[in-house]
Design an enzyme around this catalytic site. Structure first.
Site, PDB file in Angstrom:
ATOM      1  N   HIS A 307      42.916  42.763  46.592  1.00 24.25           N
ATOM      2  CA  HIS A 307      41.684  42.341  45.923  1.00 24.25           C
ATOM      3  C   HIS A 307      40.897  43.572  45.516  1.00 24.25           C
ATOM      4  CE1 HIS A 307      37.913  40.282  45.119  1.00 24.25           C
ATOM      5  NE2 HIS A 307      38.651  39.206  44.982  1.00 24.25           N
ATOM      6  N   ASP A 364      44.047  33.081  47.046  1.00 23.89           N
ATOM      7  CA  ASP A 364      45.157  32.345  46.442  1.00 23.89           C
ATOM      8  C   ASP A 364      46.379  32.250  47.347  1.00 23.89           C
ATOM      9  OD1 ASP A 364      43.928  31.858  43.946  1.00 23.89           O
ATOM     10  OD2 ASP A 364      44.225  33.957  43.407  1.00 23.89           O
TER      11      ASP A 364
HETATM   12  N1  CMC Z   1      51.551  43.927  46.047  1.00 21.62           N
HETATM   13  C1  CMC Z   1      51.971  45.206  46.085  1.00 21.62           C
HETATM   14  N2  CMC Z   1      51.182  46.250  45.779  1.00 21.62           N
HETATM   15  C2  CMC Z   1      49.917  45.995  45.408  1.00 21.62           C
HETATM   16  C3  CMC Z   1      49.423  44.680  45.354  1.00 21.62           C
HETATM   17  C4  CMC Z   1      50.298  43.623  45.691  1.00 21.62           C
HETATM   18  N3  CMC Z   1      49.875  42.343  45.641  1.00 21.62           N
HETATM   19  N4  CMC Z   1      48.139  44.720  44.949  1.00 21.62           N
HETATM   20  C5  CMC Z   1      47.828  46.007  44.756  1.00 21.62           C
HETATM   21  N5  CMC Z   1      48.910  46.777  45.043  1.00 21.62           N
HETATM   22  C6  CMC Z   1      48.946  48.259  45.009  1.00 21.62           C
HETATM   23  C7  CMC Z   1      48.960  48.745  43.565  1.00 21.62           C
HETATM   24  O1  CMC Z   1      50.274  48.928  43.096  1.00 21.62           O
HETATM   25  C8  CMC Z   1      48.202  50.040  43.687  1.00 21.62           C
HETATM   26  O2  CMC Z   1      49.085  51.010  44.198  1.00 21.62           O
HETATM   27  P1  CMC Z   1      48.942  52.567  43.776  1.00 21.62           P
HETATM   28  O3  CMC Z   1      47.618  53.018  44.306  1.00 21.62           O
HETATM   29  O4  CMC Z   1      50.117  53.218  44.414  1.00 21.62           O
HETATM   30  O5  CMC Z   1      49.001  52.600  42.279  1.00 21.62           O
HETATM   31  C9  CMC Z   1      47.156  49.768  44.771  1.00 21.62           C
HETATM   32  O6  CMC Z   1      47.720  48.717  45.570  1.00 21.62           O
HETATM   33  C10 CMC Z   1      45.808  49.330  44.219  1.00 21.62           C
HETATM   34  O7  CMC Z   1      46.015  48.218  43.380  1.00 21.62           O
HETATM   35  P2  CMC Z   1      45.284  48.024  41.979  1.00 21.62           P
HETATM   36  O8  CMC Z   1      46.142  47.189  41.095  1.00 21.62           O
HETATM   37  O9  CMC Z   1      44.835  49.346  41.453  1.00 21.62           O
HETATM   38  O10 CMC Z   1      44.008  47.216  42.445  1.00 21.62           O
HETATM   39  P3  CMC Z   1      43.060  46.351  41.531  1.00 21.62           P
HETATM   40  O11 CMC Z   1      41.772  46.272  42.243  1.00 21.62           O
HETATM   41  O12 CMC Z   1      43.033  46.899  40.153  1.00 21.62           O
HETATM   42  O13 CMC Z   1      43.786  44.921  41.469  1.00 21.62           O
HETATM   43  C11 CMC Z   1      44.555  42.773  42.135  1.00 21.62           C
HETATM   44  C12 CMC Z   1      43.479  43.867  42.329  1.00 21.62           C
HETATM   45  C13 CMC Z   1      44.074  41.512  42.834  1.00 21.62           C
HETATM   46  C14 CMC Z   1      44.708  42.451  40.637  1.00 21.62           C
HETATM   47  C15 CMC Z   1      45.896  43.249  42.725  1.00 21.62           C
HETATM   48  O14 CMC Z   1      45.757  43.462  44.117  1.00 21.62           O
HETATM   49  C16 CMC Z   1      47.064  42.272  42.462  1.00 21.62           C
HETATM   50  O15 CMC Z   1      47.704  42.366  41.431  1.00 21.62           O
HETATM   51  N6  CMC Z   1      47.325  41.320  43.416  1.00 21.62           N
HETATM   52  C17 CMC Z   1      48.342  40.292  43.177  1.00 21.62           C
HETATM   53  C18 CMC Z   1      47.779  39.172  42.304  1.00 21.62           C
HETATM   54  C19 CMC Z   1      46.763  38.314  43.067  1.00 21.62           C
HETATM   55  O16 CMC Z   1      46.987  37.888  44.180  1.00 21.62           O
HETATM   56  N7  CMC Z   1      45.636  38.008  42.389  1.00 21.62           N
HETATM   57  C20 CMC Z   1      44.579  37.168  42.946  1.00 21.62           C
HETATM   58  C21 CMC Z   1      43.340  37.958  43.238  1.00 21.62           C
HETATM   59  S1  CMC Z   1      42.143  37.087  44.260  1.00 21.62           S
HETATM   60  C22 CMC Z   1      41.563  35.753  43.348  1.00 21.62           C
HETATM   61  C23 CMC Z   1      41.137  36.036  41.957  1.00 21.62           C
HETATM   62  O17 CMC Z   1      40.459  37.009  41.663  1.00 21.62           O
HETATM   63  O18 CMC Z   1      41.482  35.219  41.097  1.00 21.62           O
END
Ligand code: CMC
Length: 433
Positions: A307, A364
């Site tokens: 998140h 989720d």
């Molecule tokens: N599985 C594996 N690695 C992950 C995941 C995951 N679910 N989420 C983040 N990471 C890693 C990502 O690759 C990155 O690594 P690095 O620093 O080496 O590049 C690091 O963690 C930080 O992630 P980010 O993508 O820069 O973080 P963000 O704040 O931009 O994205 C997120 C947040 C929710 C989009 C992301 O965690 C994600 O894609 N999660 C899976 C999809 C998900 O469950 N979404 C629902 C979110 S909660 C409800 C809502 O908002 O609708």
């Protein structure tokens, strides 16, 4: 509230910037006049460090796992209220009195029907259309039925539009579902409460009434409440930005539905269940999925994990996990997906990759398991998120529209394209492919 100013030095220039402090001591450097005084802009991908607005609706502390609606802790709100009471709270800022709540519920209830010719609207969509696309289109279409009540600066129009939207969304979702299964539409029943009426329209037939299980209705009420608002997330920001151009409520919220539909946002609940189904189908071994999620060269992510704001735990996920177990027990069901989800959570929470990156189950992760048990098809999960989020979008839109300091949303960019160059006639262009 202001504290001392901050000082920014860029090259030879030095600029004093006011500091703003929020009600929970969040500190922000106010850069509103930065470009005007210095010619410099800020660069912030994904708005990760940018507060675009002051808001009094929802407070979130990602480090401590705190979520409050209008000051009330989510744990208390989820346990004690009804979804419409929460909708009232989010929009009006205070808990309603008994008579205020009765009046509000009565008004919403009397707007649950759709214009009869809107039936044909759903029929125009393919039966296998994704319900998020249909919902966004249906909300957009509401503006064509109520052209006299669209002006965001007219308090009457704002009020009636908010009530119509909240009232009609469950009917639109249920009718789009009925169309997808080639079943007759079921009309709303105004003697039922909001959640029970939705279940009735979804699962009853004209020849046979669906028997509403109180455990299911209670769990769905809690799920809707847990999704009701989450401050300046992707879809709420979309709603605000669209509305900042004085677009009407229906257009703004339709855009919010589209924003929510993506798999990184509300579309994640559908992807979680698809991922868990894949794990179970592959024999239940979660190790390869965890390995793929950690592999930098593999775009796969553990859906329902991570998140932008929560870096400790998501309080909504904890409540949903408890309900998932309770609902399955009450309905005397045993779902291999719940077992797979719990195993996955356990492994991920002990894995260095997830610990270092502070990745925890989000809202989720467990919600889909409950929706599935209740009988909802997988592609409807993001739509259930959208029904829940409706009061938040409405409250955010209203706060934006009523705030005299709101300006049209229009960020800057850092241009990195070609410098000025002269036009080349078609015949004289070199082939660069
Ligand atoms: N599985 C594996 N690695 C992950 C995941 C995951 N679910 N989420 C983040 N990471 C890693 C990502 O690759 C990155 O690594 P690095 O620093 O080496 O590049 C690091 O963690 C930080 O992630 P980010 O993508 O820069 O973080 P963000 O704040 O931009 O994205 C997120 C947040 C929710 C989009 C992301 O965690 C994600 O894609 N999660 C899976 C999809 C998900 O469950 N979404 C629902 C979110 S909660 C409800 C809502 O908002 O609708």
């Amino acid at each position: 509230m202001t504290r001392e100013d901050a000082t920014l030095r860029v090259g030879d220039g030095e600029y004093e910037l006011p500091v703003i402090v929020g009600a929970e001591d969040e500190v922000a450097v106010d850069i509103n006049r930065l470009r005007a005084t210095s010619g410099v802009v800020t660069f912030d991908r994904g708005f990760a460090n940018t507060a675009e607005t002051k808001s009094a609706i929802t407070f979130l502390d990602g480090e401590q796992g705190i979520l409050r609606y209008r000051g009330y802790p989510i744990e208390q709100v989820a346990e004690r209220s009804s979804f419409l009471e929460v909708a009232y709270l989010l929009s009006n800022g205070q808990l309603p009195t008994r008579s205020q709540l009765d009046e509000y519920v009565d008004e919403i209830t009397h707007h649950t029907m759709l214009r009869e010719d809107m039936k044909h609207f759903f029929e125009a969509f393919p039966r296998d259309a994704h319900p998020m696309q249909t919902l966004a289109s249906a909300i957009s279409a509401l503006a064509t039925y109520y052209p006299d009540a669209l002006d965001p600066r007219d308090p009457w129009a704002m009020d009636i539009s908010m009530k119509r939207l909240l009232a009609k969304v469950p009917t639109m979702v249920a009718w789009s579902y009925k169309h997808s299964c080639n079943q007759p539409y079921v009309y709303p029943r105004n003697d039922l409460d909001y959640v029970a009426n939705f279940l009735h329209m979804m699962f009853s037939f004209p020849v046979e009434e669906y028997e509403i299980d109180p455990a299911v209705a209670k769990a769905l009420n809690v799920l809707f409440i847990l999704h009701a608002d989450h401050e300046q997330n992707c879809s709420a920001t979309t709603v605000r930005v669209v509305g900042s151009g004085h677009a009407n409520l229906f257009s703004s919220v339709a855009a919010g539905v589209h924003a929510l539909s993506g798999p990184l946002h509300g579309g994640a609940n559908q992807r979680v269940v698809e991922m868990l189904e894949e794990i179970v189908a592959a024999g239940g071994d979660i190790a390869p999925f965890v390995a793929r999620a950690k592999d930098r060269d593999d775009p796969f992510r553990l859906m329902g994990f991570g998140h932008r704001v929560y870096k400790n735990f998501d309080p909504r996920a904890q409540i949903i996990k408890r309900y998932a177990q309770e609902v399955l027990e009450k309905l005397e069901r045993d779902d291999p997906l719940l077992a797979a989800a719990m195993q996955l959570e356990e492994v991920a929470l002990q894995d260095d990759y997830f610990i270092e990156k502070k990745l925890y189950p989000n809202v989720d992760f467990y919600s889909g398991v409950i929706y599935r048990t209740m009988g909802f098809p997988t592609d409807l999960f993001p739509v259930l998120f959208a029904i829940g989020r409706m009061p938040g979008w409405i409250a955010q839109w209203r706060e934006m529209a009523q705030d005299p300091t709101t300006r049209i949303g229009r960020p800057r960019q850092i241009y990195v394209g070609e410098g000025k160059r002269d036009w080349v006639e078609l015949e004289k262009r070199a082939d660069r492919s």
